[in-house]
Design an enzyme around this catalytic site. Structure first.
Site, short mmCIF file in Angstrom:
data_model
loop_
_atom_site.label_atom_id
_atom_site.label_comp_id
_atom_site.label_asym_id
_atom_site.label_seq_id
_atom_site.Cartn_x
_atom_site.Cartn_y
_atom_site.Cartn_z
N HIS A 72 59.33 50.49 5.93
CA HIS A 72 59.96 51.75 5.49
C HIS A 72 59.67 52.85 6.50
CE1 HIS A 72 60.28 50.76 0.90
NE2 HIS A 72 60.77 49.82 1.66
N TYR A 128 58.71 59.56 -4.99
CA TYR A 128 57.64 60.23 -5.73
C TYR A 128 58.27 61.42 -6.44
CZ TYR A 128 54.07 57.76 -2.91
OH TYR A 128 53.28 56.81 -2.32
N PRO A 142 45.41 56.78 -6.77
CA PRO A 142 46.39 55.90 -6.11
C PRO A 142 47.52 56.62 -5.38
CG PRO A 142 46.67 55.86 -8.50
CD PRO A 142 45.42 56.62 -8.23
N LYS A 167 46.22 54.67 -0.60
CA LYS A 167 45.26 54.62 0.50
C LYS A 167 44.09 53.64 0.30
CE LYS A 167 47.16 57.28 3.37
NZ LYS A 167 47.90 56.48 4.35
N TYR A 174 50.36 59.73 5.71
CA TYR A 174 50.93 58.61 4.95
C TYR A 174 50.99 57.34 5.81
CZ TYR A 174 53.45 56.57 1.05
OH TYR A 174 53.79 55.78 -0.03
C1 DHB Z 1 52.42 51.81 -4.67
C2 DHB Z 1 51.24 52.35 -5.13
C3 DHB Z 1 50.90 53.63 -4.79
O1 DHB Z 1 49.76 54.16 -5.22
C4 DHB Z 1 51.73 54.41 -4.00
O2 DHB Z 1 51.37 55.67 -3.70
C5 DHB Z 1 52.89 53.87 -3.53
C6 DHB Z 1 53.24 52.58 -3.88
C7 DHB Z 1 52.80 50.43 -5.03
O3 DHB Z 1 52.06 49.81 -5.81
O4 DHB Z 1 53.84 49.96 -4.60
#
Ligand code: DHB
Length: 379
Positions: free
Chosen positions: A57, A185, A277, A281, A369
């Site tokens: 991506h 997001y 999450p 990271k 990111y």
């Molecule tokens: C996923 C988990 C995340 O915490 C995130 O920020 C983006 C993607 C995932 O599980 O795909």
């Protein structure tokens, strides 16, 4: 990964895994690899399936106020990307590589205690009904947040920094084509949501919920309705639904223990630090620790140099705190806090407006990111 990289340099190790092989190869966890993590897998010879099946991506979408805004990683970071590839697939590839190389992994081997960390370290562990002892040069405490290694550091030495968030994520895996090619997001009055994926046929979605939420109260229908409400756009974008294969609740916490070394024991990954999450990271930060320890052990075994080992904790913590900052920032920006007043709500929107309209701020998000650069090679 540590065991694999050390093996490539002729340093042997024994892995004690408390769970079964089936468990660790099935358990659904995160799924976003920073560019450096994916590169490390490829360079170290465990990236063939990742290259075939991983989804590259070049950006993400931030959605708020009923409209989406793309953060273009390729443009903002000089061509960098992330790879969507599930953590348990990474584990499968690494277990297979260690097995093929004759590496020693004991499954269902529960470490009970560690001893003599300043002299000749030992691990006592239970395996197949017997208690056994492993003598080692060094112990790598990769035993997670609930493991024993961190607590083997004397309390007068160990410092803990912690923040618990007043919300959690309800995550689902669904058999439906992802509704977008890139991650979305979303910040919404009703809370955060995230659209991610695992393959062209499998979606992974999350929504912000209470930390003590009872999953039994979330029917499939309620989950899809809530996701659709939060992700709706003014131009009529629709989230497709499908059968839910798995659901679970993820708590949110920021946690750092320091120092990450005591004598000849080193802490890596969740044993030393937890990130919320948002931004994915956790795995990547664990792999960053692995890079530092691999390099430090190589310097020791090749040249007798101890400076890498001596500076292990400080070196790791510099990155750990930057990644903590980023994960905390993404989490704070994108979630509704209980009792949030209109001032705080407007600040969220202003922050999102700023990050999606200022190239400088968008670059700050993008470079974190895709993964901050590493100062040193890993070998
Ligand atoms: C996923 C988990 C995340 O915490 C995130 O920020 C983006 C993607 C995932 O599980 O795909």
């Amino acid at each position: 990964m540590l065991s694999h990289l050390l093996h490539l340099q002729g340093i042997e190790s024994v892995v004690l895994e408390s769970r079964s092989q089936e468990y660790i190869e099935q358990r659904v966890r995160a799924g976003v690899l920073e560019e450096g993590t994916a590169d490390l897998m490829i360079e170290s010879g465990v990236g063939a399936r990742l290259q075939r099946e991983g989804l590259i991506h070049h950006g993400i979408e931030l959605r708020f106020g009923g409209a989406g805004h793309r953060i273009d990683f390729a443009d903002l970071t000089g061509g960098k990307s992330i790879t969507v590839y599930a953590q348990h697939e990474v584990i499968k590839d690494l277990v297979a590589a260690r097995a093929a190389a004759g590496g020693k992994i004991f499954f269902e081997a529960e470490a009970v205690s560690v001893h003599d960390l300043d002299t000749q370290p030992k691990i006592r562990f239970q395996h197949g009904g017997a208690t056994e002892t492993l003598d080692c040069d060094f112990i790598a405490g990769c035993d997670g947040f609930h493991g024993i290694c961190r607590n083997a550091i004397p309390p007068e030495v160990l410092r803990i920094h912690e923040r618990v968030y007043p919300f959690a994520w309800l995550g689902i895996l669904a058999k439906v084509k992802p509704a977008s090619d890139e991650l979305i997001y979303t910040y919404h009055d009703r809370g955060f949501s995230l659209l991610s994926m695992r393959s062209p046929e499998i979606s992974r979605l999350y929504l912000q919920c209470d930390p003590d939420e009872n999953i039994a109260e979330w029917s499939d229908d309620r989950i899809w309705t809530e996701l659709r409400t939060r992700m709706a756009t003014r131009d009529g974008w629709m989230l497709a639904d499908g059968p839910i294969l798995q659901k679970g609740i993820t708590p949110m916490r920021s946690f750092v223990a320091e120092p990450m070394r005591h004598g000849k024991m080193f802490l890596l990954g969740d044993a030393a630090h937890i990130v919320p999450p948002t931004g994915a990271k956790g795995l990547n930060l664990a792999v960053a620790d692995v890079r530092v320890l691999t390099r430090s052990l190589l310097d020791f075994y090749r040249h007798g140099a101890t400076s890498g080992l001596d500076h292990y904790s400080d070196t790791c913590l510099r990155r750990v705190w930057k990644v903590q900052r980023f994960s905390w920032w993404m989490t704070s920006m994108l979630h509704r806090f209980p009792n949030e007043d209109s001032f705080q709500h407007q600040l969220h929107l202003a922050e999102l407006d700023y990050v999606t309209s200022s190239r400088a701020q968008a670059t700050a998000l993008a470079e974190n990111y895709v993964g901050l650069p590493f100062d040193e090679p890993y070998s």
